[in-house]
Design a protein around this motif. Structure first.
Motif, PDB file in Angstrom:
ATOM      1  N   ARG A   1       0.830  -1.211   0.000  1.00  0.00           N
ATOM      2  CA  ARG A   1       0.000   0.000   0.000  1.00  0.00           C
ATOM      3  C   ARG A   1       0.860   1.255   0.000  1.00  0.00           C
ATOM      4  N   HIS A   2       2.135   1.095   0.349  1.00  0.00           N
ATOM      5  CA  HIS A   2       3.035   2.258   0.336  1.00  0.00           C
ATOM      6  C   HIS A   2       3.463   2.520  -1.099  1.00  0.00           C
ATOM      7  N   ARG A   3       3.024   3.661  -1.634  1.00  0.00           N
ATOM      8  CA  ARG A   3       3.125   3.903  -3.068  1.00  0.00           C
ATOM      9  C   ARG A   3       4.464   4.440  -3.529  1.00  0.00           C
ATOM     10  N   ILE A   4       5.200   5.060  -2.608  1.00  0.00           N
ATOM     11  CA  ILE A   4       6.469   5.652  -3.049  1.00  0.00           C
ATOM     12  C   ILE A   4       7.565   4.620  -2.793  1.00  0.00           C
TER      13      ILE A   4
ATOM     14  N   GLU B   1      10.567   7.818   2.798  1.00  0.00           N
ATOM     15  CA  GLU B   1       9.444   6.881   2.796  1.00  0.00           C
ATOM     16  C   GLU B   1       9.637   5.802   3.869  1.00  0.00           C
TER      17      GLU B   1
ATOM     18  N   HIS C   1       8.368   7.260   6.988  1.00  0.00           N
ATOM     19  CA  HIS C   1       6.906   7.263   6.988  1.00  0.00           C
ATOM     20  C   HIS C   1       6.380   5.848   7.278  1.00  0.00           C
TER      21      HIS C   1
ATOM     22  N   LEU D   1       4.133   4.689  10.660  1.00  0.00           N
ATOM     23  CA  LEU D   1       2.806   4.053  10.604  1.00  0.00           C
ATOM     24  C   LEU D   1       2.832   2.606  11.097  1.00  0.00           C
ATOM     25  N   ARG D   2       3.867   1.883  10.732  1.00  0.00           N
ATOM     26  CA  ARG D   2       3.828   0.425  10.897  1.00  0.00           C
ATOM     27  C   ARG D   2       4.411  -0.087  12.206  1.00  0.00           C
TER      28      ARG D   2
ATOM     29  N   ALA E   1      -1.379   1.038  16.670  1.00  0.00           N
ATOM     30  CA  ALA E   1      -2.569   0.811  15.842  1.00  0.00           C
ATOM     31  C   ALA E   1      -2.299  -0.132  14.671  1.00  0.00           C
ATOM     32  N   ALA E   2      -1.012  -0.368  14.344  1.00  0.00           N
ATOM     33  CA  ALA E   2      -0.692  -1.221  13.194  1.00  0.00           C
ATOM     34  C   ALA E   2      -1.020  -2.686  13.498  1.00  0.00           C
TER      35      ALA E   2
HETATM   36  C1  LIG Z   1      -3.329   1.390  11.305  1.00  0.00           C
HETATM   37  C2  LIG Z   1      -3.670   1.337   9.851  1.00  0.00           C
HETATM   38  C3  LIG Z   1      -4.900   0.883   9.443  1.00  0.00           C
HETATM   39  C4  LIG Z   1      -5.222   0.845   8.088  1.00  0.00           C
HETATM   40  N1  LIG Z   1      -6.453   0.370   7.720  1.00  0.00           N
HETATM   41  C5  LIG Z   1      -6.784   0.322   6.413  1.00  0.00           C
HETATM   42  C6  LIG Z   1      -8.059  -0.179   5.992  1.00  0.00           C
HETATM   43  O1  LIG Z   1      -8.883  -0.597   6.802  1.00  0.00           O
HETATM   44  N2  LIG Z   1      -8.353  -0.194   4.668  1.00  0.00           N
HETATM   45  C7  LIG Z   1      -7.465   0.294   3.739  1.00  0.00           C
HETATM   46  O2  LIG Z   1      -7.785   0.281   2.534  1.00  0.00           O
HETATM   47  N3  LIG Z   1      -6.244   0.744   4.089  1.00  0.00           N
HETATM   48  C8  LIG Z   1      -5.884   0.778   5.395  1.00  0.00           C
HETATM   49  N4  LIG Z   1      -4.633   1.229   5.753  1.00  0.00           N
HETATM   50  C9  LIG Z   1      -3.685   1.647   4.697  1.00  0.00           C
HETATM   51  C10 LIG Z   1      -3.554   3.179   4.609  1.00  0.00           C
HETATM   52  O3  LIG Z   1      -4.773   3.769   4.229  1.00  0.00           O
HETATM   53  C11 LIG Z   1      -2.465   3.561   3.581  1.00  0.00           C
HETATM   54  O4  LIG Z   1      -2.839   3.077   2.295  1.00  0.00           O
HETATM   55  C12 LIG Z   1      -1.123   2.995   3.891  1.00  0.00           C
HETATM   56  O5  LIG Z   1      -0.826   3.144   5.250  1.00  0.00           O
HETATM   57  C13 LIG Z   1      -0.041   3.708   3.061  1.00  0.00           C
HETATM   58  O6  LIG Z   1       0.265   4.932   3.667  1.00  0.00           O
HETATM   59  P1  LIG Z   1       0.083   6.363   2.994  1.00  0.00           P
HETATM   60  O7  LIG Z   1      -1.114   6.410   2.138  1.00  0.00           O
HETATM   61  O8  LIG Z   1       0.247   7.418   4.048  1.00  0.00           O
HETATM   62  O9  LIG Z   1       1.352   6.603   2.223  1.00  0.00           O
HETATM   63  P2  LIG Z   1       2.296   6.149   1.039  1.00  0.00           P
HETATM   64  O10 LIG Z   1       1.614   5.471  -0.072  1.00  0.00           O
HETATM   65  O11 LIG Z   1       3.409   5.440   1.742  1.00  0.00           O
HETATM   66  O12 LIG Z   1       2.736   7.565   0.576  1.00  0.00           O
HETATM   67  C14 LIG Z   1       3.509   8.454   1.405  1.00  0.00           C
HETATM   68  C15 LIG Z   1       2.878   9.830   1.474  1.00  0.00           C
HETATM   69  O13 LIG Z   1       2.850  10.389   0.169  1.00  0.00           O
HETATM   70  C16 LIG Z   1       1.685  11.182   0.025  1.00  0.00           C
HETATM   71  N5  LIG Z   1       0.858  10.618  -1.052  1.00  0.00           N
HETATM   72  C17 LIG Z   1       1.041   9.432  -1.691  1.00  0.00           C
HETATM   73  N6  LIG Z   1       0.106   9.251  -2.645  1.00  0.00           N
HETATM   74  C18 LIG Z   1      -0.690  10.347  -2.597  1.00  0.00           C
HETATM   75  C19 LIG Z   1      -1.841  10.753  -3.320  1.00  0.00           C
HETATM   76  N7  LIG Z   1      -2.400  10.017  -4.287  1.00  0.00           N
HETATM   77  N8  LIG Z   1      -2.400  11.936  -2.996  1.00  0.00           N
HETATM   78  C20 LIG Z   1      -1.887  12.731  -2.041  1.00  0.00           C
HETATM   79  N9  LIG Z   1      -0.798  12.399  -1.287  1.00  0.00           N
HETATM   80  C21 LIG Z   1      -0.205  11.233  -1.576  1.00  0.00           C
HETATM   81  C22 LIG Z   1       0.954  11.149   1.357  1.00  0.00           C
HETATM   82  O14 LIG Z   1       1.389  12.229   2.136  1.00  0.00           O
HETATM   83  C23 LIG Z   1       1.429   9.859   1.961  1.00  0.00           C
HETATM   84  O15 LIG Z   1       1.326   9.828   3.379  1.00  0.00           O
HETATM   85  C24 LIG Z   1      -4.283   1.273   7.100  1.00  0.00           C
HETATM   86  C25 LIG Z   1      -3.030   1.720   7.518  1.00  0.00           C
HETATM   87  C26 LIG Z   1      -2.700   1.756   8.868  1.00  0.00           C
HETATM   88  C27 LIG Z   1      -1.329   2.219   9.276  1.00  0.00           C
END
Ligand SMILES: Cc1cc2nc3c(=O)[nH]c(=O)nc-3n(C[C@H](O)[C@H](O)[C@H](O)COP(=O)(O)OP(=O)(O)OC[C@H]3O[C@@H](n4cnc5c(N)ncnc54)[C@H](O)[C@@H]3O)c2cc1C
Length: 228
Positions: free
Chosen positions: A79-82, A178, A181, A185-186, A190-191
């Motif tokens: 889920r971490h896109r970068i 990254e 970050h 989160l992890r 809550a993780a």
């Molecule tokens: C405790 C916990 C519970 C979760 N529960 C769920 C769940 O129930 N369902 C679910 O689907 N996911 C869940 N997630 C996943 C969460 O929503 C994120 O997808 C995941 O943590 C990746 O982190 P991120 O989006 O901050 O950042 P990354 O993808 O790591 O990106 C880093 C940062 O870049 C910026 N960024 C990246 N892409 C964009 C964009 N398109 N627009 C604007 N800014 C951007 C943001 O500032 C982001 O924080 C959970 C995560 C955690 C930690």
């Protein structure tokens, strides 16, 4: 079947001081203060850059890690896109072959159970009963997987019966920003417990090998443990 603990291998050769020197060289371009570079100025410079929130500077260094954890946890990692990923494929790997010991490898859930606030409070008998149920489910999945392959199914069809505990290897490349970050989160309470299990170990390794960059994140982690 085989049950193994989660683990990691840091693939990028790490020289912490050299990393900080790269960060300093890059960052000082902004201020044209290269004349201030000394043998050990990189430590203070990196600290100030991070404290001020000028984190784009630390995007200039990537670290690649091979994580061995379960497929459920890997869904969270990707889920971490970068980041860039290369993951063991259940479409192509045929676990019924000798190469894989003709068995499915699972990641032990015990560490995750111990980090789960509710499950860790259960009495020993109940804790063991839950664990045994999981072992049974893994054995069942393996039995059906092997039988489907015997009947002529391809791995990409048979994989449907494998559960989230199936071991996977995933190479992850992220820049230092990254990774910070990711750890924030992890490793937080809550993780998911199994995600935390490996993220905490990895954060400790990063903190030991790379000075300064992860100190505040590690401190946040310690404080969150005290509060919970
Ligand atoms: C405790 C916990 C519970 C979760 N529960 C769920 C769940 O129930 N369902 C679910 O689907 N996911 C869940 N997630 C996943 C969460 O929503 C994120 O997808 C995941 O943590 C990746 O982190 P991120 O989006 O901050 O950042 P990354 O993808 O790591 O990106 C880093 C940062 O870049 C910026 N960024 C990246 N892409 C964009 C964009 N398109 N627009 C604007 N800014 C951007 C943001 O500032 C982001 O924080 C959970 C995560 C955690 C930690």
């Amino acid at each position: 079947m085989k049950i193994v603990s989660p683990s990691f291998e840091i693939i990028t050769p790490i020289d912490g001081t050299e990393i900080l020197k790269t960060i300093e060289e890059v960052g000082r371009t902004c201020y044209k203060s290269e004349d201030k570079i000394t043998d050990d100025s990189c430590f203070g410079f990196a600290q100030r850059i991070i404290k001020s929130g000028h984190e784009a500077v630390i995007e200039h260094y990537n670290v690649t890690v091979r994580l061995t954890n379960d497929r459920g946890v890997s869904h969270e990692e990707v889920r971490h896109r970068i980041a860039s990923y290369a993951q063991e494929s259940t479409r192509y790997c045929n676990y019924s072959k000798d190469k894989f010991g003709s068995e499915i490898t699972y990641i032990d859930i015990k560490g995750g159970m111990e980090l789960d606030p509710k499950v860790s409070q259960l009495n020993a008998e109940t804790f063991t009963a839950i664990y045994d149920e999981w072992v049974q489910a893994c054995l069942d999945a393996e039995k059906h997987y092997n039988r489907m392959i015997e009947l002529g199914a391809t791995p990409q069809v048979a994989r449907s019966v494998l559960n989230n505990s199936t071991k996977t290897e995933i190479c992850v490349t992220m820049n230092l920003r990254e990774w910070r970050h990711f750890f924030r989160l992890r490793t937080a309470p809550a993780a998911h417990p199994q995600m935390r299990e490996i993220a905490i170990q990895l954060l400790m390794a990063f903190k030991m090998m790379i000075p300064v960059v992860f100190d505040d994140i590690y401190q946040e982690y310690l404080e969150s443990v005290k509060e919970n």
